[in-house]
Motif scaffolding. Structure first.
Motif, PDB file in Angstrom:
ATOM      1  N   GLU A 181       0.822  -1.212   0.000  1.00  0.00           N
ATOM      2  CA  GLU A 181       0.000   0.000   0.000  1.00  0.00           C
ATOM      3  C   GLU A 181       0.855   1.261   0.000  1.00  0.00           C
ATOM      4  OE1 GLU A 181       0.172  -1.661   4.265  1.00  0.00           O
ATOM      5  OE2 GLU A 181      -0.129  -2.415   2.216  1.00  0.00           O
ATOM      6  N   GLN A 182       2.044   1.177   0.621  1.00  0.00           N
ATOM      7  CA  GLN A 182       2.951   2.323   0.622  1.00  0.00           C
ATOM      8  C   GLN A 182       3.557   2.528  -0.765  1.00  0.00           C
ATOM      9  OE1 GLN A 182       6.998   2.339   2.580  1.00  0.00           O
ATOM     10  NE2 GLN A 182       5.916   3.691   4.013  1.00  0.00           N
ATOM     11  N   VAL A 183       3.920   1.414  -1.421  1.00  0.00           N
ATOM     12  CA  VAL A 183       4.462   1.499  -2.780  1.00  0.00           C
ATOM     13  C   VAL A 183       3.428   2.108  -3.715  1.00  0.00           C
ATOM     14  CG1 VAL A 183       5.331   0.162  -4.731  1.00  0.00           C
ATOM     15  CG2 VAL A 183       5.996  -0.463  -2.401  1.00  0.00           C
ATOM     16  N   HIS A 184       2.172   1.673  -3.582  1.00  0.00           N
ATOM     17  CA  HIS A 184       1.092   2.196  -4.427  1.00  0.00           C
ATOM     18  C   HIS A 184       0.890   3.685  -4.181  1.00  0.00           C
ATOM     19  CE1 HIS A 184      -2.628   2.154  -6.734  1.00  0.00           C
ATOM     20  NE2 HIS A 184      -3.211   2.797  -5.735  1.00  0.00           N
ATOM     21  N   ALA A 185       0.899   4.098  -2.911  1.00  0.00           N
ATOM     22  CA  ALA A 185       0.698   5.504  -2.580  1.00  0.00           C
ATOM     23  C   ALA A 185       1.851   6.357  -3.111  1.00  0.00           C
ATOM     24  CB  ALA A 185       0.568   5.666  -1.066  1.00  0.00           C
ATOM     25  N   LEU A 186       3.079   5.848  -2.986  1.00  0.00           N
ATOM     26  CA  LEU A 186       4.237   6.596  -3.460  1.00  0.00           C
ATOM     27  C   LEU A 186       4.203   6.760  -4.972  1.00  0.00           C
ATOM     28  CD1 LEU A 186       6.951   7.935  -2.814  1.00  0.00           C
ATOM     29  CD2 LEU A 186       8.028   5.688  -3.052  1.00  0.00           C
ATOM     30  N   SER A 187       3.825   5.692  -5.665  1.00  0.00           N
ATOM     31  CA  SER A 187       3.742   5.761  -7.124  1.00  0.00           C
ATOM     32  C   SER A 187       2.719   6.802  -7.557  1.00  0.00           C
ATOM     33  CB  SER A 187       3.364   4.388  -7.686  1.00  0.00           C
ATOM     34  OG  SER A 187       3.199   4.444  -9.087  1.00  0.00           O
ATOM     35  N   GLY A 188       1.553   6.790  -6.896  1.00  0.00           N
ATOM     36  CA  GLY A 188       0.519   7.769  -7.229  1.00  0.00           C
ATOM     37  C   GLY A 188       0.942   9.185  -6.916  1.00  0.00           C
ATOM     38  N   PHE A 189       1.704   9.357  -5.860  1.00  0.00           N
ATOM     39  CA  PHE A 189       2.175  10.692  -5.471  1.00  0.00           C
ATOM     40  C   PHE A 189       3.220  11.221  -6.450  1.00  0.00           C
ATOM     41  CE2 PHE A 189       5.453  13.198  -3.312  1.00  0.00           C
ATOM     42  CZ  PHE A 189       4.699  14.270  -2.833  1.00  0.00           C
ATOM     43  N   LEU A 190       4.148  10.358  -6.834  1.00  0.00           N
ATOM     44  CA  LEU A 190       5.260  10.792  -7.672  1.00  0.00           C
ATOM     45  C   LEU A 190       4.873  11.052  -9.120  1.00  0.00           C
ATOM     46  CD1 LEU A 190       8.192   8.492  -6.475  1.00  0.00           C
ATOM     47  CD2 LEU A 190       7.900  10.932  -6.033  1.00  0.00           C
ATOM     48  N   ARG A 191       3.902  10.299  -9.620  1.00  0.00           N
ATOM     49  CA  ARG A 191       3.605  10.347 -11.054  1.00  0.00           C
ATOM     50  C   ARG A 191       3.357  11.773 -11.552  1.00  0.00           C
ATOM     51  NH1 ARG A 191      -0.406   7.061 -10.962  1.00  0.00           N
ATOM     52  NH2 ARG A 191       0.944   5.221 -10.911  1.00  0.00           N
ATOM     53  N   PRO A 192       2.440  12.540 -10.966  1.00  0.00           N
ATOM     54  CA  PRO A 192       2.219  13.900 -11.486  1.00  0.00           C
ATOM     55  C   PRO A 192       3.413  14.823 -11.263  1.00  0.00           C
ATOM     56  CG  PRO A 192       0.953  13.526  -9.471  1.00  0.00           C
ATOM     57  CD  PRO A 192       1.507  12.196  -9.891  1.00  0.00           C
ATOM     58  N   HIS A 193       4.147  14.608 -10.164  1.00  0.00           N
ATOM     59  CA  HIS A 193       5.316  15.445  -9.911  1.00  0.00           C
ATOM     60  C   HIS A 193       6.412  15.186 -10.939  1.00  0.00           C
ATOM     61  CE1 HIS A 193       3.316  15.845  -5.995  1.00  0.00           C
ATOM     62  NE2 HIS A 193       4.065  16.925  -5.805  1.00  0.00           N
ATOM     63  N   LEU A 194       6.583  13.925 -11.312  1.00  0.00           N
ATOM     64  CA  LEU A 194       7.586  13.577 -12.311  1.00  0.00           C
ATOM     65  C   LEU A 194       7.212  14.150 -13.675  1.00  0.00           C
ATOM     66  CD1 LEU A 194       8.244   9.859 -11.308  1.00  0.00           C
ATOM     67  CD2 LEU A 194       9.840  11.759 -11.051  1.00  0.00           C
ATOM     68  N   GLN A 195       5.936  14.030 -14.024  1.00  0.00           N
ATOM     69  CA  GLN A 195       5.485  14.552 -15.299  1.00  0.00           C
ATOM     70  C   GLN A 195       5.617  16.069 -15.337  1.00  0.00           C
ATOM     71  OE1 GLN A 195       1.568  12.832 -15.271  1.00  0.00           O
ATOM     72  NE2 GLN A 195       2.213  10.973 -16.357  1.00  0.00           N
ATOM     73  N   GLY A 196       5.335  16.709 -14.213  1.00  0.00           N
ATOM     74  CA  GLY A 196       5.452  18.160 -14.134  1.00  0.00           C
ATOM     75  C   GLY A 196       6.878  18.651 -14.309  1.00  0.00           C
ATOM     76  N   ARG A 197       7.849  17.842 -13.916  1.00  0.00           N
ATOM     77  CA  ARG A 197       9.258  18.212 -14.071  1.00  0.00           C
ATOM     78  C   ARG A 197       9.851  17.740 -15.395  1.00  0.00           C
ATOM     79  NH1 ARG A 197      12.548  19.529  -9.406  1.00  0.00           N
ATOM     80  NH2 ARG A 197      11.200  19.964  -7.620  1.00  0.00           N
ATOM     81  N   GLY A 198       9.026  17.079 -16.196  1.00  0.00           N
ATOM     82  CA  GLY A 198       9.511  16.615 -17.478  1.00  0.00           C
ATOM     83  C   GLY A 198      10.247  15.290 -17.416  1.00  0.00           C
TER      84      GLY A 198
END
Length: 239
Positions: A181-198
């Motif tokens: 559940e932590q891995v899933h939450a981290l993936s969901g958190f990072l995805r938009p931040h990563l896309q926002g930084r290119g």
């Protein structure tokens, strides 16, 4: 053994080979050395390498830490015996070519480290000198006997494959320690931040199957071992 000074051997070596120390004065020992080592392994399995202290093991046995020193002269001696018992004897080398033998060797060593994850935290001091650990080395040398490599090159291969096992075991333990559940939450958190930084490529990896909630897959583990074996094969063919 008459011409060998036992006291000059690395700690635990003589005990591992069945050479018992001279009896000490005092009450008859209530435990065997095997029972103490078994208790230490159980302690480490339950609480990790940090729990491998003389007081914690003595408490598990129901004796004082001072009483434990009637059986062992030092913690270093205990760790040698614990490593010897927990790694255990090597499996029989499979019949076939060197690649199959080394693959089986590496997988077996990795399986032992998964069974006792704290094993990779044990300090490695010098070359192996106890029966089981020397048995693992013999197993590797036997598996590589038909390769045509020199003894020096085969020993280099041993160090290389053993290092891969230890580093992989450490990575598997640390990565797979995170709850799904932590891995899933981290993936969901990072995805938009990563896309926002290119960081579109990293975002794609995290969103894909390669970063599943199951942790590192067996195929990822086998990939690294396969590339090492490819390198050894090139060395053999070059000779």
């Amino acid at each position: 053994m008459d011409d060998v000074k036992i006291e000059l051997l690395p700690p635990g070596t003589a005990l591992a080979w069945g050479h018992a120390p001279a009896p000490r004065r005092g009450p008859k020992p209530g435990y065997s050395l095997d029972q103490i080592v078994d208790a230490a392994i159980a302690q480490a399995d339950a609480e990790g390498y940090a729990a491998l202290s003389m007081p914690s093991i003595a408490k598990r046995l129901g004796i004082t830490a001072n009483a434990l020193y009637r059986y062992l002269s030092s913690k270093e001696e205990l760790l040698v015996l614990v490593a010897e018992a927990a790694w255990g004897p090597p499996p029989e080398p499979p019949s076939g070519d060197w690649r199959a033998a080394v693959t089986a060797w590496a997988r077996a060593l990795l399986e032992r480290s998964r069974r006792h994850p704290w094993l990779i935290d044990l300090p490695v001091r010098g070359a192996p000198s106890t029966p089981n650990l020397l048995g693992w080395l013999e197993n590797f040398l036997e598996g590589m006997a038909s390769s045509g490599l020199s003894t020096q090159d085969v020993m280099g291969c041993t160090v290389l494959v053993d290092g891969w096992v230890r580093s992989t075991a450490s990575l598997l333990r640390d990565v797979n320690a995170s709850p799904p559940e932590q891995v899933h939450a981290l993936s969901g958190f990072l995805r938009p931040h990563l896309q926002g930084r290119g960081y579109t490529r990293v975002a794609a990896v995290i969103s894909g199957e390669a970063y599943g909630e199951e942790g590192i897959e067996d195929a990822d583990v086998e990939f690294g071992l396969g590339r090492i074996l490819d390198g050894i094969e090139m060395l053999i063919n070059r000779g």
